[in-house]
Enzyme design. Structure first.
Site, PDB file in Angstrom:
ATOM      1  N   GLU A 171       0.944  -1.205   0.071  1.00 61.07           N
ATOM      2  CA  GLU A 171      -0.080   0.042  -0.021  1.00 61.07           C
ATOM      3  C   GLU A 171       0.775   1.211  -0.064  1.00 61.07           C
ATOM      4  O   GLU A 171       2.006   1.169   0.413  1.00 61.07           O
ATOM      5  CB  GLU A 171      -1.010   0.089   1.319  1.00 61.07           C
ATOM      6  CG  GLU A 171      -1.858  -1.185   0.956  1.00 61.07           C
ATOM      7  CD  GLU A 171      -2.840  -1.091   2.406  1.00 61.07           C
ATOM      8  OE1 GLU A 171      -4.048  -1.290   2.222  1.00 61.07           O
ATOM      9  OE2 GLU A 171      -2.378  -0.965   3.605  1.00 61.07           O
ATOM     10  N   CYS A 464      -0.056   6.199   9.648  1.00 61.96           N
ATOM     11  CA  CYS A 464       0.995   5.280  10.172  1.00 61.96           C
ATOM     12  C   CYS A 464       0.928   3.961  11.106  1.00 61.96           C
ATOM     13  O   CYS A 464      -0.001   4.228  12.164  1.00 61.96           O
ATOM     14  CB  CYS A 464       1.987   6.337  11.127  1.00 61.96           C
ATOM     15  SG  CYS A 464       2.919   7.644  10.165  1.00 61.96           S
TER      16      CYS A 464
END
Length: 472
Positions: A171, A464
């Protein structure tokens, strides 16, 4: 080059004593130890519990000695086909000549890929029709096939799911800010660092990505931007951006050169750049565990077209959990990129459990290597710190972190706390807002520049620590 005005203390004095027994119990150091708290300090949150790291919702792989398993080398797997972005321009020209095609055609093909972001032969009308298909087949084999894209932040953030040639999934996340466009890219399929709070680490390491696979994330993102698929941030997002550092940007010392580079390609309407201006290696994988391919990709990013993308090295951030030899090697690359150390705990007692690579290189060794990067390059270093409720957010850890950073000098580092982003199967959560403010304020009061970082893409598992590359 050593821009620091403060002489560096010897390692024996730069690493303060840690009061191991008390810290292991989640208590602040005893008075008179190597980490004396400022007045009115550590006792303020001493009643809060100390949570220890524990894998939840998955079985953390362990080595023969019962420690979290680390995987530095990739398995023996088939590698992707060689792509134009894996080669220097001279290598492309040589290959074209070996195919019986003029070397000039390799340069033209490079312009199409790096400047126009296309691998479609039908759009390459300046190439001879009889060799066009052959050139594309030889130099531009398909690397990333889009499986899915998700949008959030009113269209200002896009998460891409890519399938690679062997079926592996990765991704990347594209984010438009007020004056720049940042792409968070992956460097490995999965990750071998086994950090229990990171969704990527729960997958283990499948393989390293090739240089071209890394670069192709940028080219395809630029293609989406050129097609108008990335919206501008709204007023509320811009207002929040003023309060938090964006991914890969340290607002207190942002370089004027980087700001100028970010503005390249800006339209007359003032909507910001129309291509990716900032790269952060904070997607899937540990970049420094794939060192050679990552650095080759970085050179393709900064080389001017037709050699590469012509990006500013100052807009590129490489983040690591602390592979000390590779950090020191990175300092010698003579590239003015930004370096970020994902520390997450200043004490070894907690960091051993939170960041398994700390069993190989301790917190002080990683901080020393980060300081060496600053001494060698003159580039200020970022310290990334995910704030986890009742685990690493106690004020005494802010004080210890400040003590360790200040012991090595002033002006060389900037701390970026970020609220922990949730991952599937974990009850860990981000610190309470008032605790985050207190942590940031404590660091700043001790002279450490600190900015709470923005968390884009959380709603689509694109922030994150959330990238897991799942199709469902």
């Amino acid at each position: 080059m050593s821009p620091s005005k403060n002489p560096r203390p010897e390692p024996s004095s730069s690493a303060p004593k840690q009061g191991s027994a008390r810290r292991a119990a989640g208590q602040p150091p005893a008075t008179g130890g190597g980490s004396k708290a400022p007045a009115g300090g550590s006792n303020a949150d001493s009643s809060r519990p100390q949570i220890r790291p524990k894998a939840e919702g998955w079985q953390q792989p362990m080595d023969a000695e019962g420690r979290p398993k680390l995987q530095f080398a990739q398995p023996k797997v088939k590698q992707p086909p060689k792509h134009l972005a894996d080669m220097t321009l001279d290598e492309r020209v040589t290959k074209a000549k070996e195919l019986g095609i003029s070397g000039f055609r390799a340069k033209q093909l490079s312009v199409h890929y790096f400047r126009h972001y296309t691998a479609d032969p039908d759009q390459m009308t300046d190439l001879p029709a009889e060799t066009r298909e052959q050139l594309v087949e030889e130099f531009l084999p398909p690397l990333l096939t889009e499986v899915r894209r998700l949008k959030t932040d009113d269209g200002a953030t896009i998460k891409f799911l890519w399938r690679l040639f062997d079926g592996a999934l990765v991704e990347s996340v594209l984010m438009r800010y007020r004056s720049r466009i940042t792409l968070c890219i992956s460097s490995q399929c999965g990750c071998g660092m086994n950090c229990p709070f990171c969704a990527t680490g729960q997958n283990g390491l499948t393989r390293n990505m090739s240089s071209a696979e890394i670069v192709d994330q940028i080219v395809q993102a630029n293609r989406a931007i050129a097609a108008g698929e990335l919206d501008a941030p709204n007023a509320a997002e811009i207002a929040e951006e003023q309060d938090h550092a964006a991914l890969g940007e340290e607002t207190d010392f942002a370089d004027s050169e980087a700001s100028a580079a970010a503005g390249k390609g800006a339209s007359s309407s003032g909507v910001g750049p129309q291509r990716v201006s900032n790269i952060v290696f904070m997607g899937m994988g540990e970049p420094l565990a794939n060192y050679k391919r990552v650095m080759n990709a970085v050179r393709r990013m900064v080389d001017p077209a037709p050699e590469g993308l012509g990006m500013s090295a100052r807009g590129i951030t490489i983040s690591t959990v602390g592979l000390v030899p590779a950090i020191r090697k990175l300092a010698d690359e003579n590239l003015p990129i930004t370096f970020a150390l994902s520390l997450h705990a200043p004490d070894d007692e907690l960091r051993d459990e939170l960041i398994p690579v700390n069993s190989r290189w301790k917190a002080d060794e990683a901080i020393d290597a980060a300081y060496h990067y600053y001494e060698t390059t003159g580039r200020r270093v970022s310290i990334e710190y995910a704030l986890i409720k009742d685990m690493n957010d106690h004020l005494w850890r802010a004080e210890l972190l400040a003590e360790k950073l200040n012991a090595r000098g002033r002006g060389w580092v900037h701390v970026n706390p970020i609220p922990l982003n949730p991952t599937p199967g974990s009850i860990w959560t981000s610190s309470e807002p008032e605790v985050m403010r207190a942590f940031v304020n404590r660091l700043e009061s001790l002279g450490v520049p600190t900015t709470l970082r923005d968390t884009r893409g959380k709603e689509i598992d694109g922030a994150c620590g959330q990238l897991a590359a799942a199709e469902d």
